[in-house]
Design an enzyme around this catalytic site. Structure first.
Site, PDB file in Angstrom:
ATOM      1  N   TYR A  96      -6.491  -4.208  11.431  1.00 55.49           N
ATOM      2  CA  TYR A  96      -5.513  -5.140  12.005  1.00 55.49           C
ATOM      3  C   TYR A  96      -4.188  -4.476  12.389  1.00 55.49           C
ATOM      4  CZ  TYR A  96      -3.738  -5.600   7.142  1.00 55.49           C
ATOM      5  OH  TYR A  96      -3.269  -5.368   5.873  1.00 55.49           O
ATOM      6  N   GLU A  97      -4.030  -3.208  12.018  1.00 59.19           N
ATOM      7  CA  GLU A  97      -2.813  -2.507  12.441  1.00 59.19           C
ATOM      8  C   GLU A  97      -2.917  -2.039  13.889  1.00 59.19           C
ATOM      9  OE1 GLU A  97      -0.899  -0.162   9.037  1.00 59.19           O
ATOM     10  OE2 GLU A  97      -2.898  -0.574   8.260  1.00 59.19           O
ATOM     11  N   SER A 127     -11.191  -4.920   5.680  1.00 62.07           N
ATOM     12  CA  SER A 127     -11.224  -3.450   5.597  1.00 62.07           C
ATOM     13  C   SER A 127     -12.637  -2.976   5.298  1.00 62.07           C
ATOM     14  CB  SER A 127     -10.271  -2.978   4.491  1.00 62.07           C
ATOM     15  OG  SER A 127     -10.751  -3.398   3.225  1.00 62.07           O
ATOM     16  N   ASN A 131      -9.027 -14.692  -4.205  1.00 59.15           N
ATOM     17  CA  ASN A 131      -8.820 -16.108  -3.838  1.00 59.15           C
ATOM     18  C   ASN A 131     -10.148 -16.663  -3.336  1.00 59.15           C
ATOM     19  OD1 ASN A 131      -8.011 -14.144  -1.484  1.00 59.15           O
ATOM     20  ND2 ASN A 131      -8.760 -16.015  -0.513  1.00 59.15           N
ATOM     21  N   HIS A 152       0.869  -1.174   0.000  1.00 49.16           N
ATOM     22  CA  HIS A 152       0.000   0.000   0.000  1.00 49.16           C
ATOM     23  C   HIS A 152       0.900   1.216   0.000  1.00 49.16           C
ATOM     24  CE1 HIS A 152      -3.853  -1.970   1.587  1.00 49.16           C
ATOM     25  NE2 HIS A 152      -3.085  -2.857   1.010  1.00 49.16           N
ATOM     26  N   HIS A 202      -0.052 -13.093   1.984  1.00 50.04           N
ATOM     27  CA  HIS A 202      -0.396 -11.757   1.493  1.00 50.04           C
ATOM     28  C   HIS A 202       0.100 -11.597   0.051  1.00 50.04           C
ATOM     29  CE1 HIS A 202      -1.749  -7.676   1.927  1.00 50.04           C
ATOM     30  NE2 HIS A 202      -0.590  -7.223   1.502  1.00 50.04           N
TER      31      HIS A 202
END
Ligand code: HPA
Length: 287
Positions: A93-94, A225, A248, A69, A260
């Site tokens: 998740y950050e 997200s 996927n 990103h 990832h």
């Protein structure tokens, strides 16, 4: 004061206002906002007259920790429409506080966009979805277990109609924009699904049991997200279109671990389709 800024709680309003005051005179205003997810940032290459600024340069912005990103705000013209692009986002998740994670989205809104297209990379839960396909988000299920907007707004539950304000949209995802997106898909030859997106915490991918649960809940795609940003955009009366790029099948027993890198690689495949779709969609927006 900017009507949207006025709706943010005072400490957050100050932070968002500072970034807006820095960006506006530099020409970072637009009609339509685009939030680009994992592996989808290349859409900015399709912009005419693009100007970009790294998040690190904007007062109050936090730089993203996800390598793919880019973390830039870009302004330019796409198919004749002025767009303001978040190339890279912060994720739940950050572990950042909501006011940090949602700051770029708040800034985008306060820079005056009328509508936003929020995109993401997602796993397909629906058995009919194939990696490389796109899904218009009809609605979402936010599995974060708390509302990210708590404590961020002056009037958390505003009256349905406030004087001087347009009628509030009734759904998180604008039905007219979804219809325009489906028409744009038909026009540009990009096949589209329409379905429900499940927004999970991450960063771990889902277990088999969670995948089963989400399917039974009626979800068609899953990612990490989008839902928090969409709820903020809706609260600020920005019309929203959502797009999931299926990278996927949601992982099941017998399949190799998802990395990832896999998600980003498949994102590279769908991004050309997404670009074609957006270039057909943007000219359909009025105003
Ligand atoms: N699960 C969660 N997030 C994702 C997936 C997935 O399968 N694919 C891309 N983002």
């Amino acid at each position: 004061m900017n009507d949207r800024l006025a709706r943010l709680r005072s400490d957050w309003r100050e932070q968002v206002g500072e970034a807006v005051a820095w960006l506006e005179p530099r020409g970072f205003t637009g009609l339509t906002g685009l939030i680009l997810g994992s592996g989808l940032g290349n859409f900015v290459d399709a912009l005419d007259g693009a100007e970009a600024v790294d998040y690190g340069e904007i007062p109050g912005f936090t730089t993203t920790s996800v390598a793919e990103h880019k973390g830039r705000l870009v302004v330019g013209d796409a198919a004749g429409r002025r767009v303001l692009v978040m190339q890279g986002r912060l994720h739940p998740y950050e572990g950042l506080p909501a006011e940090t994670m949602l700051l770029p989205t708040a800034v985008l809104s306060c820079l005056g966009i009328g509508e936003a297209v929020v995109t993401n990379a997602a796993g397909g839960l629906n058995h009919h979805y194939i990696p490389g396909e796109l899904m218009v988000i009809r609605d979402h299920l936010d599995m974060h277990g708390h509302d990210p907007l708590r404590g961020l707004l002056v009037d958390p539950i505003p009256p349905a109609e406030a004087p001087g304000r347009a009628a509030r949209p009734s759904a998180a995802y604008d039905k007219d924009l979804a219809r325009l997106m489906l028409e744009s898909g038909a026009e540009s030859g990009v096949p589209l699904h329409a379905g429900v997106y499940a927004s999970m915490w991450g960063p771990a991918y889902e277990t088999k049991a969670e995948i089963g649960m989400l399917r039974r809940f009626g979800c068609d795609a899953v990612g990490m997200s989008t839902a928090p940003e969409v709820m903020l955009l809706k609260a600020l009366d920005v019309r929203v279109a959502g797009l999931s790029c299926i990278t996927n099948p949601a992982r099941e027993v017998g399949q190799p671990e998802l990395s990832h890198g896999d998600v980003v690689e498949a994102g590279l495949m769908v991004r050309d389709r997404m670009a074609r779709l957006l270039l057909a969609f943007l000219p359909r927006l009025a105003g």
